[in-house]
Write a protein that holds these residues in place. Structure first.
Motif, PDB file in Angstrom:
ATOM      1  N   ILE A   1       0.825  -1.213   0.000  1.00 54.41           N
ATOM      2  CA  ILE A   1       0.000   0.000   0.000  1.00 54.41           C
ATOM      3  C   ILE A   1       0.854   1.255   0.000  1.00 54.41           C
ATOM      4  N   TRP A   2       2.095   1.119   0.416  1.00 55.34           N
ATOM      5  CA  TRP A   2       2.946   2.302   0.480  1.00 55.34           C
ATOM      6  C   TRP A   2       3.772   2.487  -0.784  1.00 55.34           C
ATOM      7  N   PHE A   3       4.397   1.393  -1.251  1.00 55.22           N
ATOM      8  CA  PHE A   3       5.327   1.518  -2.365  1.00 55.22           C
ATOM      9  C   PHE A   3       4.754   1.113  -3.709  1.00 55.22           C
ATOM     10  N   LEU A   4       3.888   0.135  -3.697  1.00 53.51           N
ATOM     11  CA  LEU A   4       3.562  -0.512  -4.966  1.00 53.51           C
ATOM     12  C   LEU A   4       2.233  -0.110  -5.584  1.00 53.51           C
ATOM     13  N   ILE A   5       1.286   0.221  -4.716  1.00 53.79           N
ATOM     14  CA  ILE A   5      -0.063   0.313  -5.263  1.00 53.79           C
ATOM     15  C   ILE A   5      -0.229   1.490  -6.212  1.00 53.79           C
ATOM     16  N   GLY A   6       0.667   2.469  -6.126  1.00 57.71           N
ATOM     17  CA  GLY A   6       0.505   3.622  -7.016  1.00 57.71           C
ATOM     18  C   GLY A   6       1.038   3.364  -8.409  1.00 57.71           C
ATOM     19  N   ILE A   7       1.860   2.348  -8.557  1.00 58.30           N
ATOM     20  CA  ILE A   7       2.549   2.123  -9.809  1.00 58.30           C
ATOM     21  C   ILE A   7       1.613   1.831 -10.983  1.00 58.30           C
ATOM     22  N   PRO A   8       0.630   0.966 -10.834  1.00 55.96           N
ATOM     23  CA  PRO A   8      -0.287   0.768 -11.970  1.00 55.96           C
ATOM     24  C   PRO A   8      -0.905   2.068 -12.429  1.00 55.96           C
ATOM     25  N   GLY A   9      -1.045   3.002 -11.503  1.00 49.33           N
ATOM     26  CA  GLY A   9      -1.640   4.272 -11.872  1.00 49.33           C
ATOM     27  C   GLY A   9      -0.797   5.019 -12.884  1.00 49.33           C
ATOM     28  N   GLN A  10       0.522   4.753 -12.887  1.00 52.05           N
ATOM     29  CA  GLN A  10       1.377   5.454 -13.842  1.00 52.05           C
ATOM     30  C   GLN A  10       1.499   4.702 -15.147  1.00 52.05           C
ATOM     31  N   ILE A  11       1.090   3.438 -15.135  1.00 47.39           N
ATOM     32  CA  ILE A  11       1.270   2.612 -16.320  1.00 47.39           C
ATOM     33  C   ILE A  11       0.000   2.579 -17.166  1.00 47.39           C
ATOM     34  N   LEU A  12      -1.108   2.457 -16.490  1.00 46.69           N
ATOM     35  CA  LEU A  12      -2.361   2.287 -17.222  1.00 46.69           C
ATOM     36  C   LEU A  12      -2.780   3.569 -17.916  1.00 46.69           C
ATOM     37  N   PHE A  13      -3.421   3.401 -19.077  1.00 53.37           N
ATOM     38  CA  PHE A  13      -3.915   4.569 -19.781  1.00 53.37           C
ATOM     39  C   PHE A  13      -5.210   5.060 -19.181  1.00 53.37           C
ATOM     40  N   THR A  14      -6.089   4.124 -18.897  1.00 56.07           N
ATOM     41  CA  THR A  14      -7.347   4.536 -18.255  1.00 56.07           C
ATOM     42  C   THR A  14      -7.494   3.793 -16.939  1.00 56.07           C
ATOM     43  N   GLY A  15      -8.201   4.374 -16.031  1.00 60.27           N
ATOM     44  CA  GLY A  15      -8.459   3.739 -14.740  1.00 60.27           C
ATOM     45  C   GLY A  15      -7.311   3.904 -13.778  1.00 60.27           C
ATOM     46  N   GLY A  16      -6.285   4.644 -14.212  1.00 62.92           N
ATOM     47  CA  GLY A  16      -5.122   4.801 -13.345  1.00 62.92           C
ATOM     48  C   GLY A  16      -5.428   5.589 -12.090  1.00 62.92           C
ATOM     49  N   GLU A  17      -6.459   6.438 -12.158  1.00 61.69           N
ATOM     50  CA  GLU A  17      -6.759   7.281 -10.987  1.00 61.69           C
ATOM     51  C   GLU A  17      -7.151   6.433  -9.793  1.00 61.69           C
ATOM     52  N   PHE A  18      -7.729   5.270 -10.044  1.00 62.45           N
ATOM     53  CA  PHE A  18      -8.135   4.381  -8.945  1.00 62.45           C
ATOM     54  C   PHE A  18      -6.947   4.029  -8.068  1.00 62.45           C
ATOM     55  N   PHE A  19      -5.833   3.686  -8.729  1.00 60.49           N
ATOM     56  CA  PHE A  19      -4.654   3.304  -7.954  1.00 60.49           C
ATOM     57  C   PHE A  19      -4.014   4.516  -7.294  1.00 60.49           C
ATOM     58  N   LYS A  20      -4.070   5.634  -7.973  1.00 61.71           N
ATOM     59  CA  LYS A  20      -3.514   6.834  -7.374  1.00 61.71           C
ATOM     60  C   LYS A  20      -4.309   7.204  -6.121  1.00 61.71           C
ATOM     61  N   TYR A  21      -5.606   6.937  -6.212  1.00 60.65           N
ATOM     62  CA  TYR A  21      -6.472   7.243  -5.076  1.00 60.65           C
ATOM     63  C   TYR A  21      -6.087   6.430  -3.843  1.00 60.65           C
ATOM     64  N   LEU A  22      -5.704   5.159  -4.090  1.00 58.92           N
ATOM     65  CA  LEU A  22      -5.386   4.270  -2.975  1.00 58.92           C
ATOM     66  C   LEU A  22      -3.958   4.446  -2.480  1.00 58.92           C
ATOM     67  N   ASP A  23      -3.133   5.138  -3.219  1.00 58.92           N
ATOM     68  CA  ASP A  23      -1.722   5.195  -2.891  1.00 58.92           C
ATOM     69  C   ASP A  23      -1.481   6.041  -1.640  1.00 58.92           C
ATOM     70  N   MET A  24      -1.109   5.362  -0.570  1.00 52.94           N
ATOM     71  CA  MET A  24      -0.959   6.066   0.700  1.00 52.94           C
ATOM     72  C   MET A  24       0.252   6.982   0.700  1.00 52.94           C
ATOM     73  N   SER A  25       1.345   6.559   0.107  1.00 59.75           N
ATOM     74  CA  SER A  25       2.543   7.386   0.191  1.00 59.75           C
ATOM     75  C   SER A  25       2.378   8.636  -0.647  1.00 59.75           C
TER      76      SER A  25
END
Lengths: 310, 247
Positions: B182-206
């Motif tokens: 939740i700290w290091f990894l969950i934000g990464i898909p947000g930078q890779i995906l073209f759509t739906g990336g905001e979901f992971f950015k939303y969850l990214d605690m760091s």
């Protein structure tokens, strides 16, 4: 005080208890007697609000153990078989902690009084990890008594104690049992005999007998048994006694000792004594043997389909 | 409510009688202290003058990082020990609700971490006396709010996992794994995906900490996020305890 009806509990596919129905009144000490694995702990855990039954109902002090679990727990003092304690606390701190959890006013005084009740005033400042098994049991008992509950549920309270400690604990239980309802489980038959007003014998999750210890003994004695001891060998005497009218069975025991049985009501002891002496034997001892609770227990739990209706 | 405090008080005291807690505190404070000192030395020994005064985030940034690995150590025993020692049977037959037990345990660990955070206040204090006109107060407030919220969330995840195991180390590793994710990894898909990336950015605690609270931005959505994670952790923990009754 305790009303149980049709209580059933399955652990997955294993049925631990089935259709248990019984009651315990105030001021009564009810004993659960049964071999290991009979379902005593399961029943107690249901009554203390630890787990819900699969079927059936139970109320303690008028409150349903499932729907009003917190109310039940307020009124029950429970000593689990494992006597779990916080080893890193002192006796006093532990009891104080439990007193605080129960919102008892004047917690410190209450703890002091309880420590006196179980005889641990001297060890109050010691760490629980340093206590002997008997003292741990007394701390556990103290924990169960802290809030002076109406109902006490004790799972094997004297197991593992040395004889002196056993006496102490039993005295405490007897004292408490005068005013409160006590449900205790044991597989020590003499304990059930000594302490309990009524005994429930449980085997394989079902109640196989329920009565006062005295009644249980009386109802299960099918015949009078007497032990006879003569000097020397008694082999020939066996046949002689067997011929006496009224004797139902004669069995040799050790050298010179035999046991004979006769139907209740036909006291043939005098005839047996005379016959023995006339046959040339020295009669040394003749003593009746009652059926102890142990024999009843073994008989009831070894036979598959025995149920005694009393 | 009272039960929560009774349980929390006990756990707090236990931390101070356990070597593990002291070691955790020692290491975190030492590491933060070293980073702080190195930062100051680096900046003040620069002969060409200071570029920018250090701010409070040199304290809270590393602390958050270290918490990812120390929160599991602080929570692993909380409920796993009760299960292992058999005292859970005592707690479950006492007039204490399951959620009171879980929240009490969490609160005890939270108070311990708050104590540790309180000790780190020495650093902003020192900083304040070294800088004119003084440190950025808003940043100080928001950074410390951030680290407090992060602690609450981390610890609640730890407590809920401790409730699921009787083995402390299983609880430790699973908690650490989850916190790393939740700290290091969950934000990464947000930078890779073209759509739906905001979901992971939303969850990214760091992201919410480093890019928002630790920079002086106090956002309601960030606060709600952290409080929600904390509440979710405590809820799951309560459910885990209740499930023990049904086994």
């Amino acid at each position: 005080m305790i009303r149980v009806s049709g209580l059933t509990k399955d652990y997955g596919t294993r049925r631990a208890i089935e259709s248990l129905t019984f009651e315990a009144e105030q001021g009564e000490i009810l004993g659960f007697l049964g071999p290991n694995g009979a379902g005593k702990t399961t029943t107690m855990r249901i009554l203390t609000g630890y787990m819900p039954p699969t079927e059936g109902e139970a109320t303690v002090a008028g409150y349903d153990v499932v729907a009003e679990s917190i109310e039940v727990r307020r009124r029950v003092g429970y000593l689990p078989e494992t006597v779990p304690l916080y080893n890193d606390m002192t006796v006093f701190d532990y009891l104080k902690f439990m007193a605080d959890l129960r919102h008892l006013p004047n917690g410190d005084d209450r703890v002091d009084e309880t420590l006196e009740m179980v005889g641990l005033e001297d060890r109050a400042e010691g760490y629980i990890s340093n206590l002997s098994k008997g003292m741990r049991q007394r701390v556990g008992l103290g924990q169960a008594l802290l809030h002076r509950p109406e109902v006490l549920i004790l799972d094997e309270p004297t197991i593992g104690l040395d004889p002196g400690q056993v006496v102490d604990v039993r005295n405490v239980i007897r004292e408490i049992g005068k005013e409160r309802t006590v449900l205790l489980s044991t597989h020590i038959l003499s304990e059930a005999q000594q302490l309990c007003d009524r005994v429930l014998i449980i085997n394989k999750g079902r109640i196989v007998a329920e009565d006062t210890p005295a009644n249980l003994q009386a109802s299960l004695i099918g015949s009078e048994r007497v032990m006879l001891r003569v000097r020397g060998e008694a082999d020939d005497l066996i046949d002689t006694i067997r011929k006496i009218r009224g004797i139902t069975n004669v069995q040799p025991k050790e050298d010179g000792v035999l046991e004979f049985q006769f139907a209740p009501g036909q006291d043939v002891r005098a005839i047996v004594a005379r016959t023995t002496i006339e046959a040339g034997y020295d009669l040394l001892e003749m003593r009746p043997i009652g059926m102890s609770l142990e024999d009843i227990f073994l008989q009831l739990t070894r036979e598959e389909n025995v149920e005694v209706e009393v | 409510m009272r039960n929560i405090w009774t349980i929390a008080k006990r756990e707090y005291k236990i931390y101070f009688s356990s070597p593990l807690a002291y070691i955790v505190m020692l290491i975190i404070l030492s590491v933060i202290g070293m980073i702080f000192a190195l930062n100051i030395i680096n900046l003040t020994s620069n002969p060409f003058g200071m570029n920018q005064a250090p701010d409070v985030s040199v304290v809270t940034g590393p602390m958050a990082f270290m918490l990812v690995f120390s929160a599991p150590a602080l929570t692993m025993r909380l409920l796993a020990d009760e299960q292992r020692m058999g005292t859970l049977e005592l707690m479950l037959t006492a007039p204490v609700r399951d959620w009171e037990l879980v929240v009490g345990k969490w609160f005890g660990s939270f108070l311990f971490v708050l104590t540790m955070i309180g000790i780190t206040l020495i650093f902003p204090y020192l900083l304040n006396s070294m800088i004119t006109p003084g440190i950025d107060q808003q940043l100080m407030l928001s950074s410390y709010l951030g680290i407090i919220l992060v602690s609450a969330a981390f610890l609640s995840i730890g407590v809920s996992i401790s409730a699921m195991f009787s083995n402390q180390f299983a609880a430790f590793f699973l908690t650490m794994g989850l916190l790393v994710i939740i700290w290091f990894l969950i934000g990464i898909p947000g930078q890779i995906l073209f759509t739906g990336g905001e979901f992971f950015k939303y969850l990214d605690m760091s992201d919410r900490f480093y890019n928002s609270l630790n920079q002086g931005i106090i956002n309601l959505s960030d606060i709600v996020y952290f409080l929600s994670v904390t509440a979710l952790g405590l809820f799951i923990g309560s459910v885990a305890i209740e499930m023990r009754r049904w086994r």
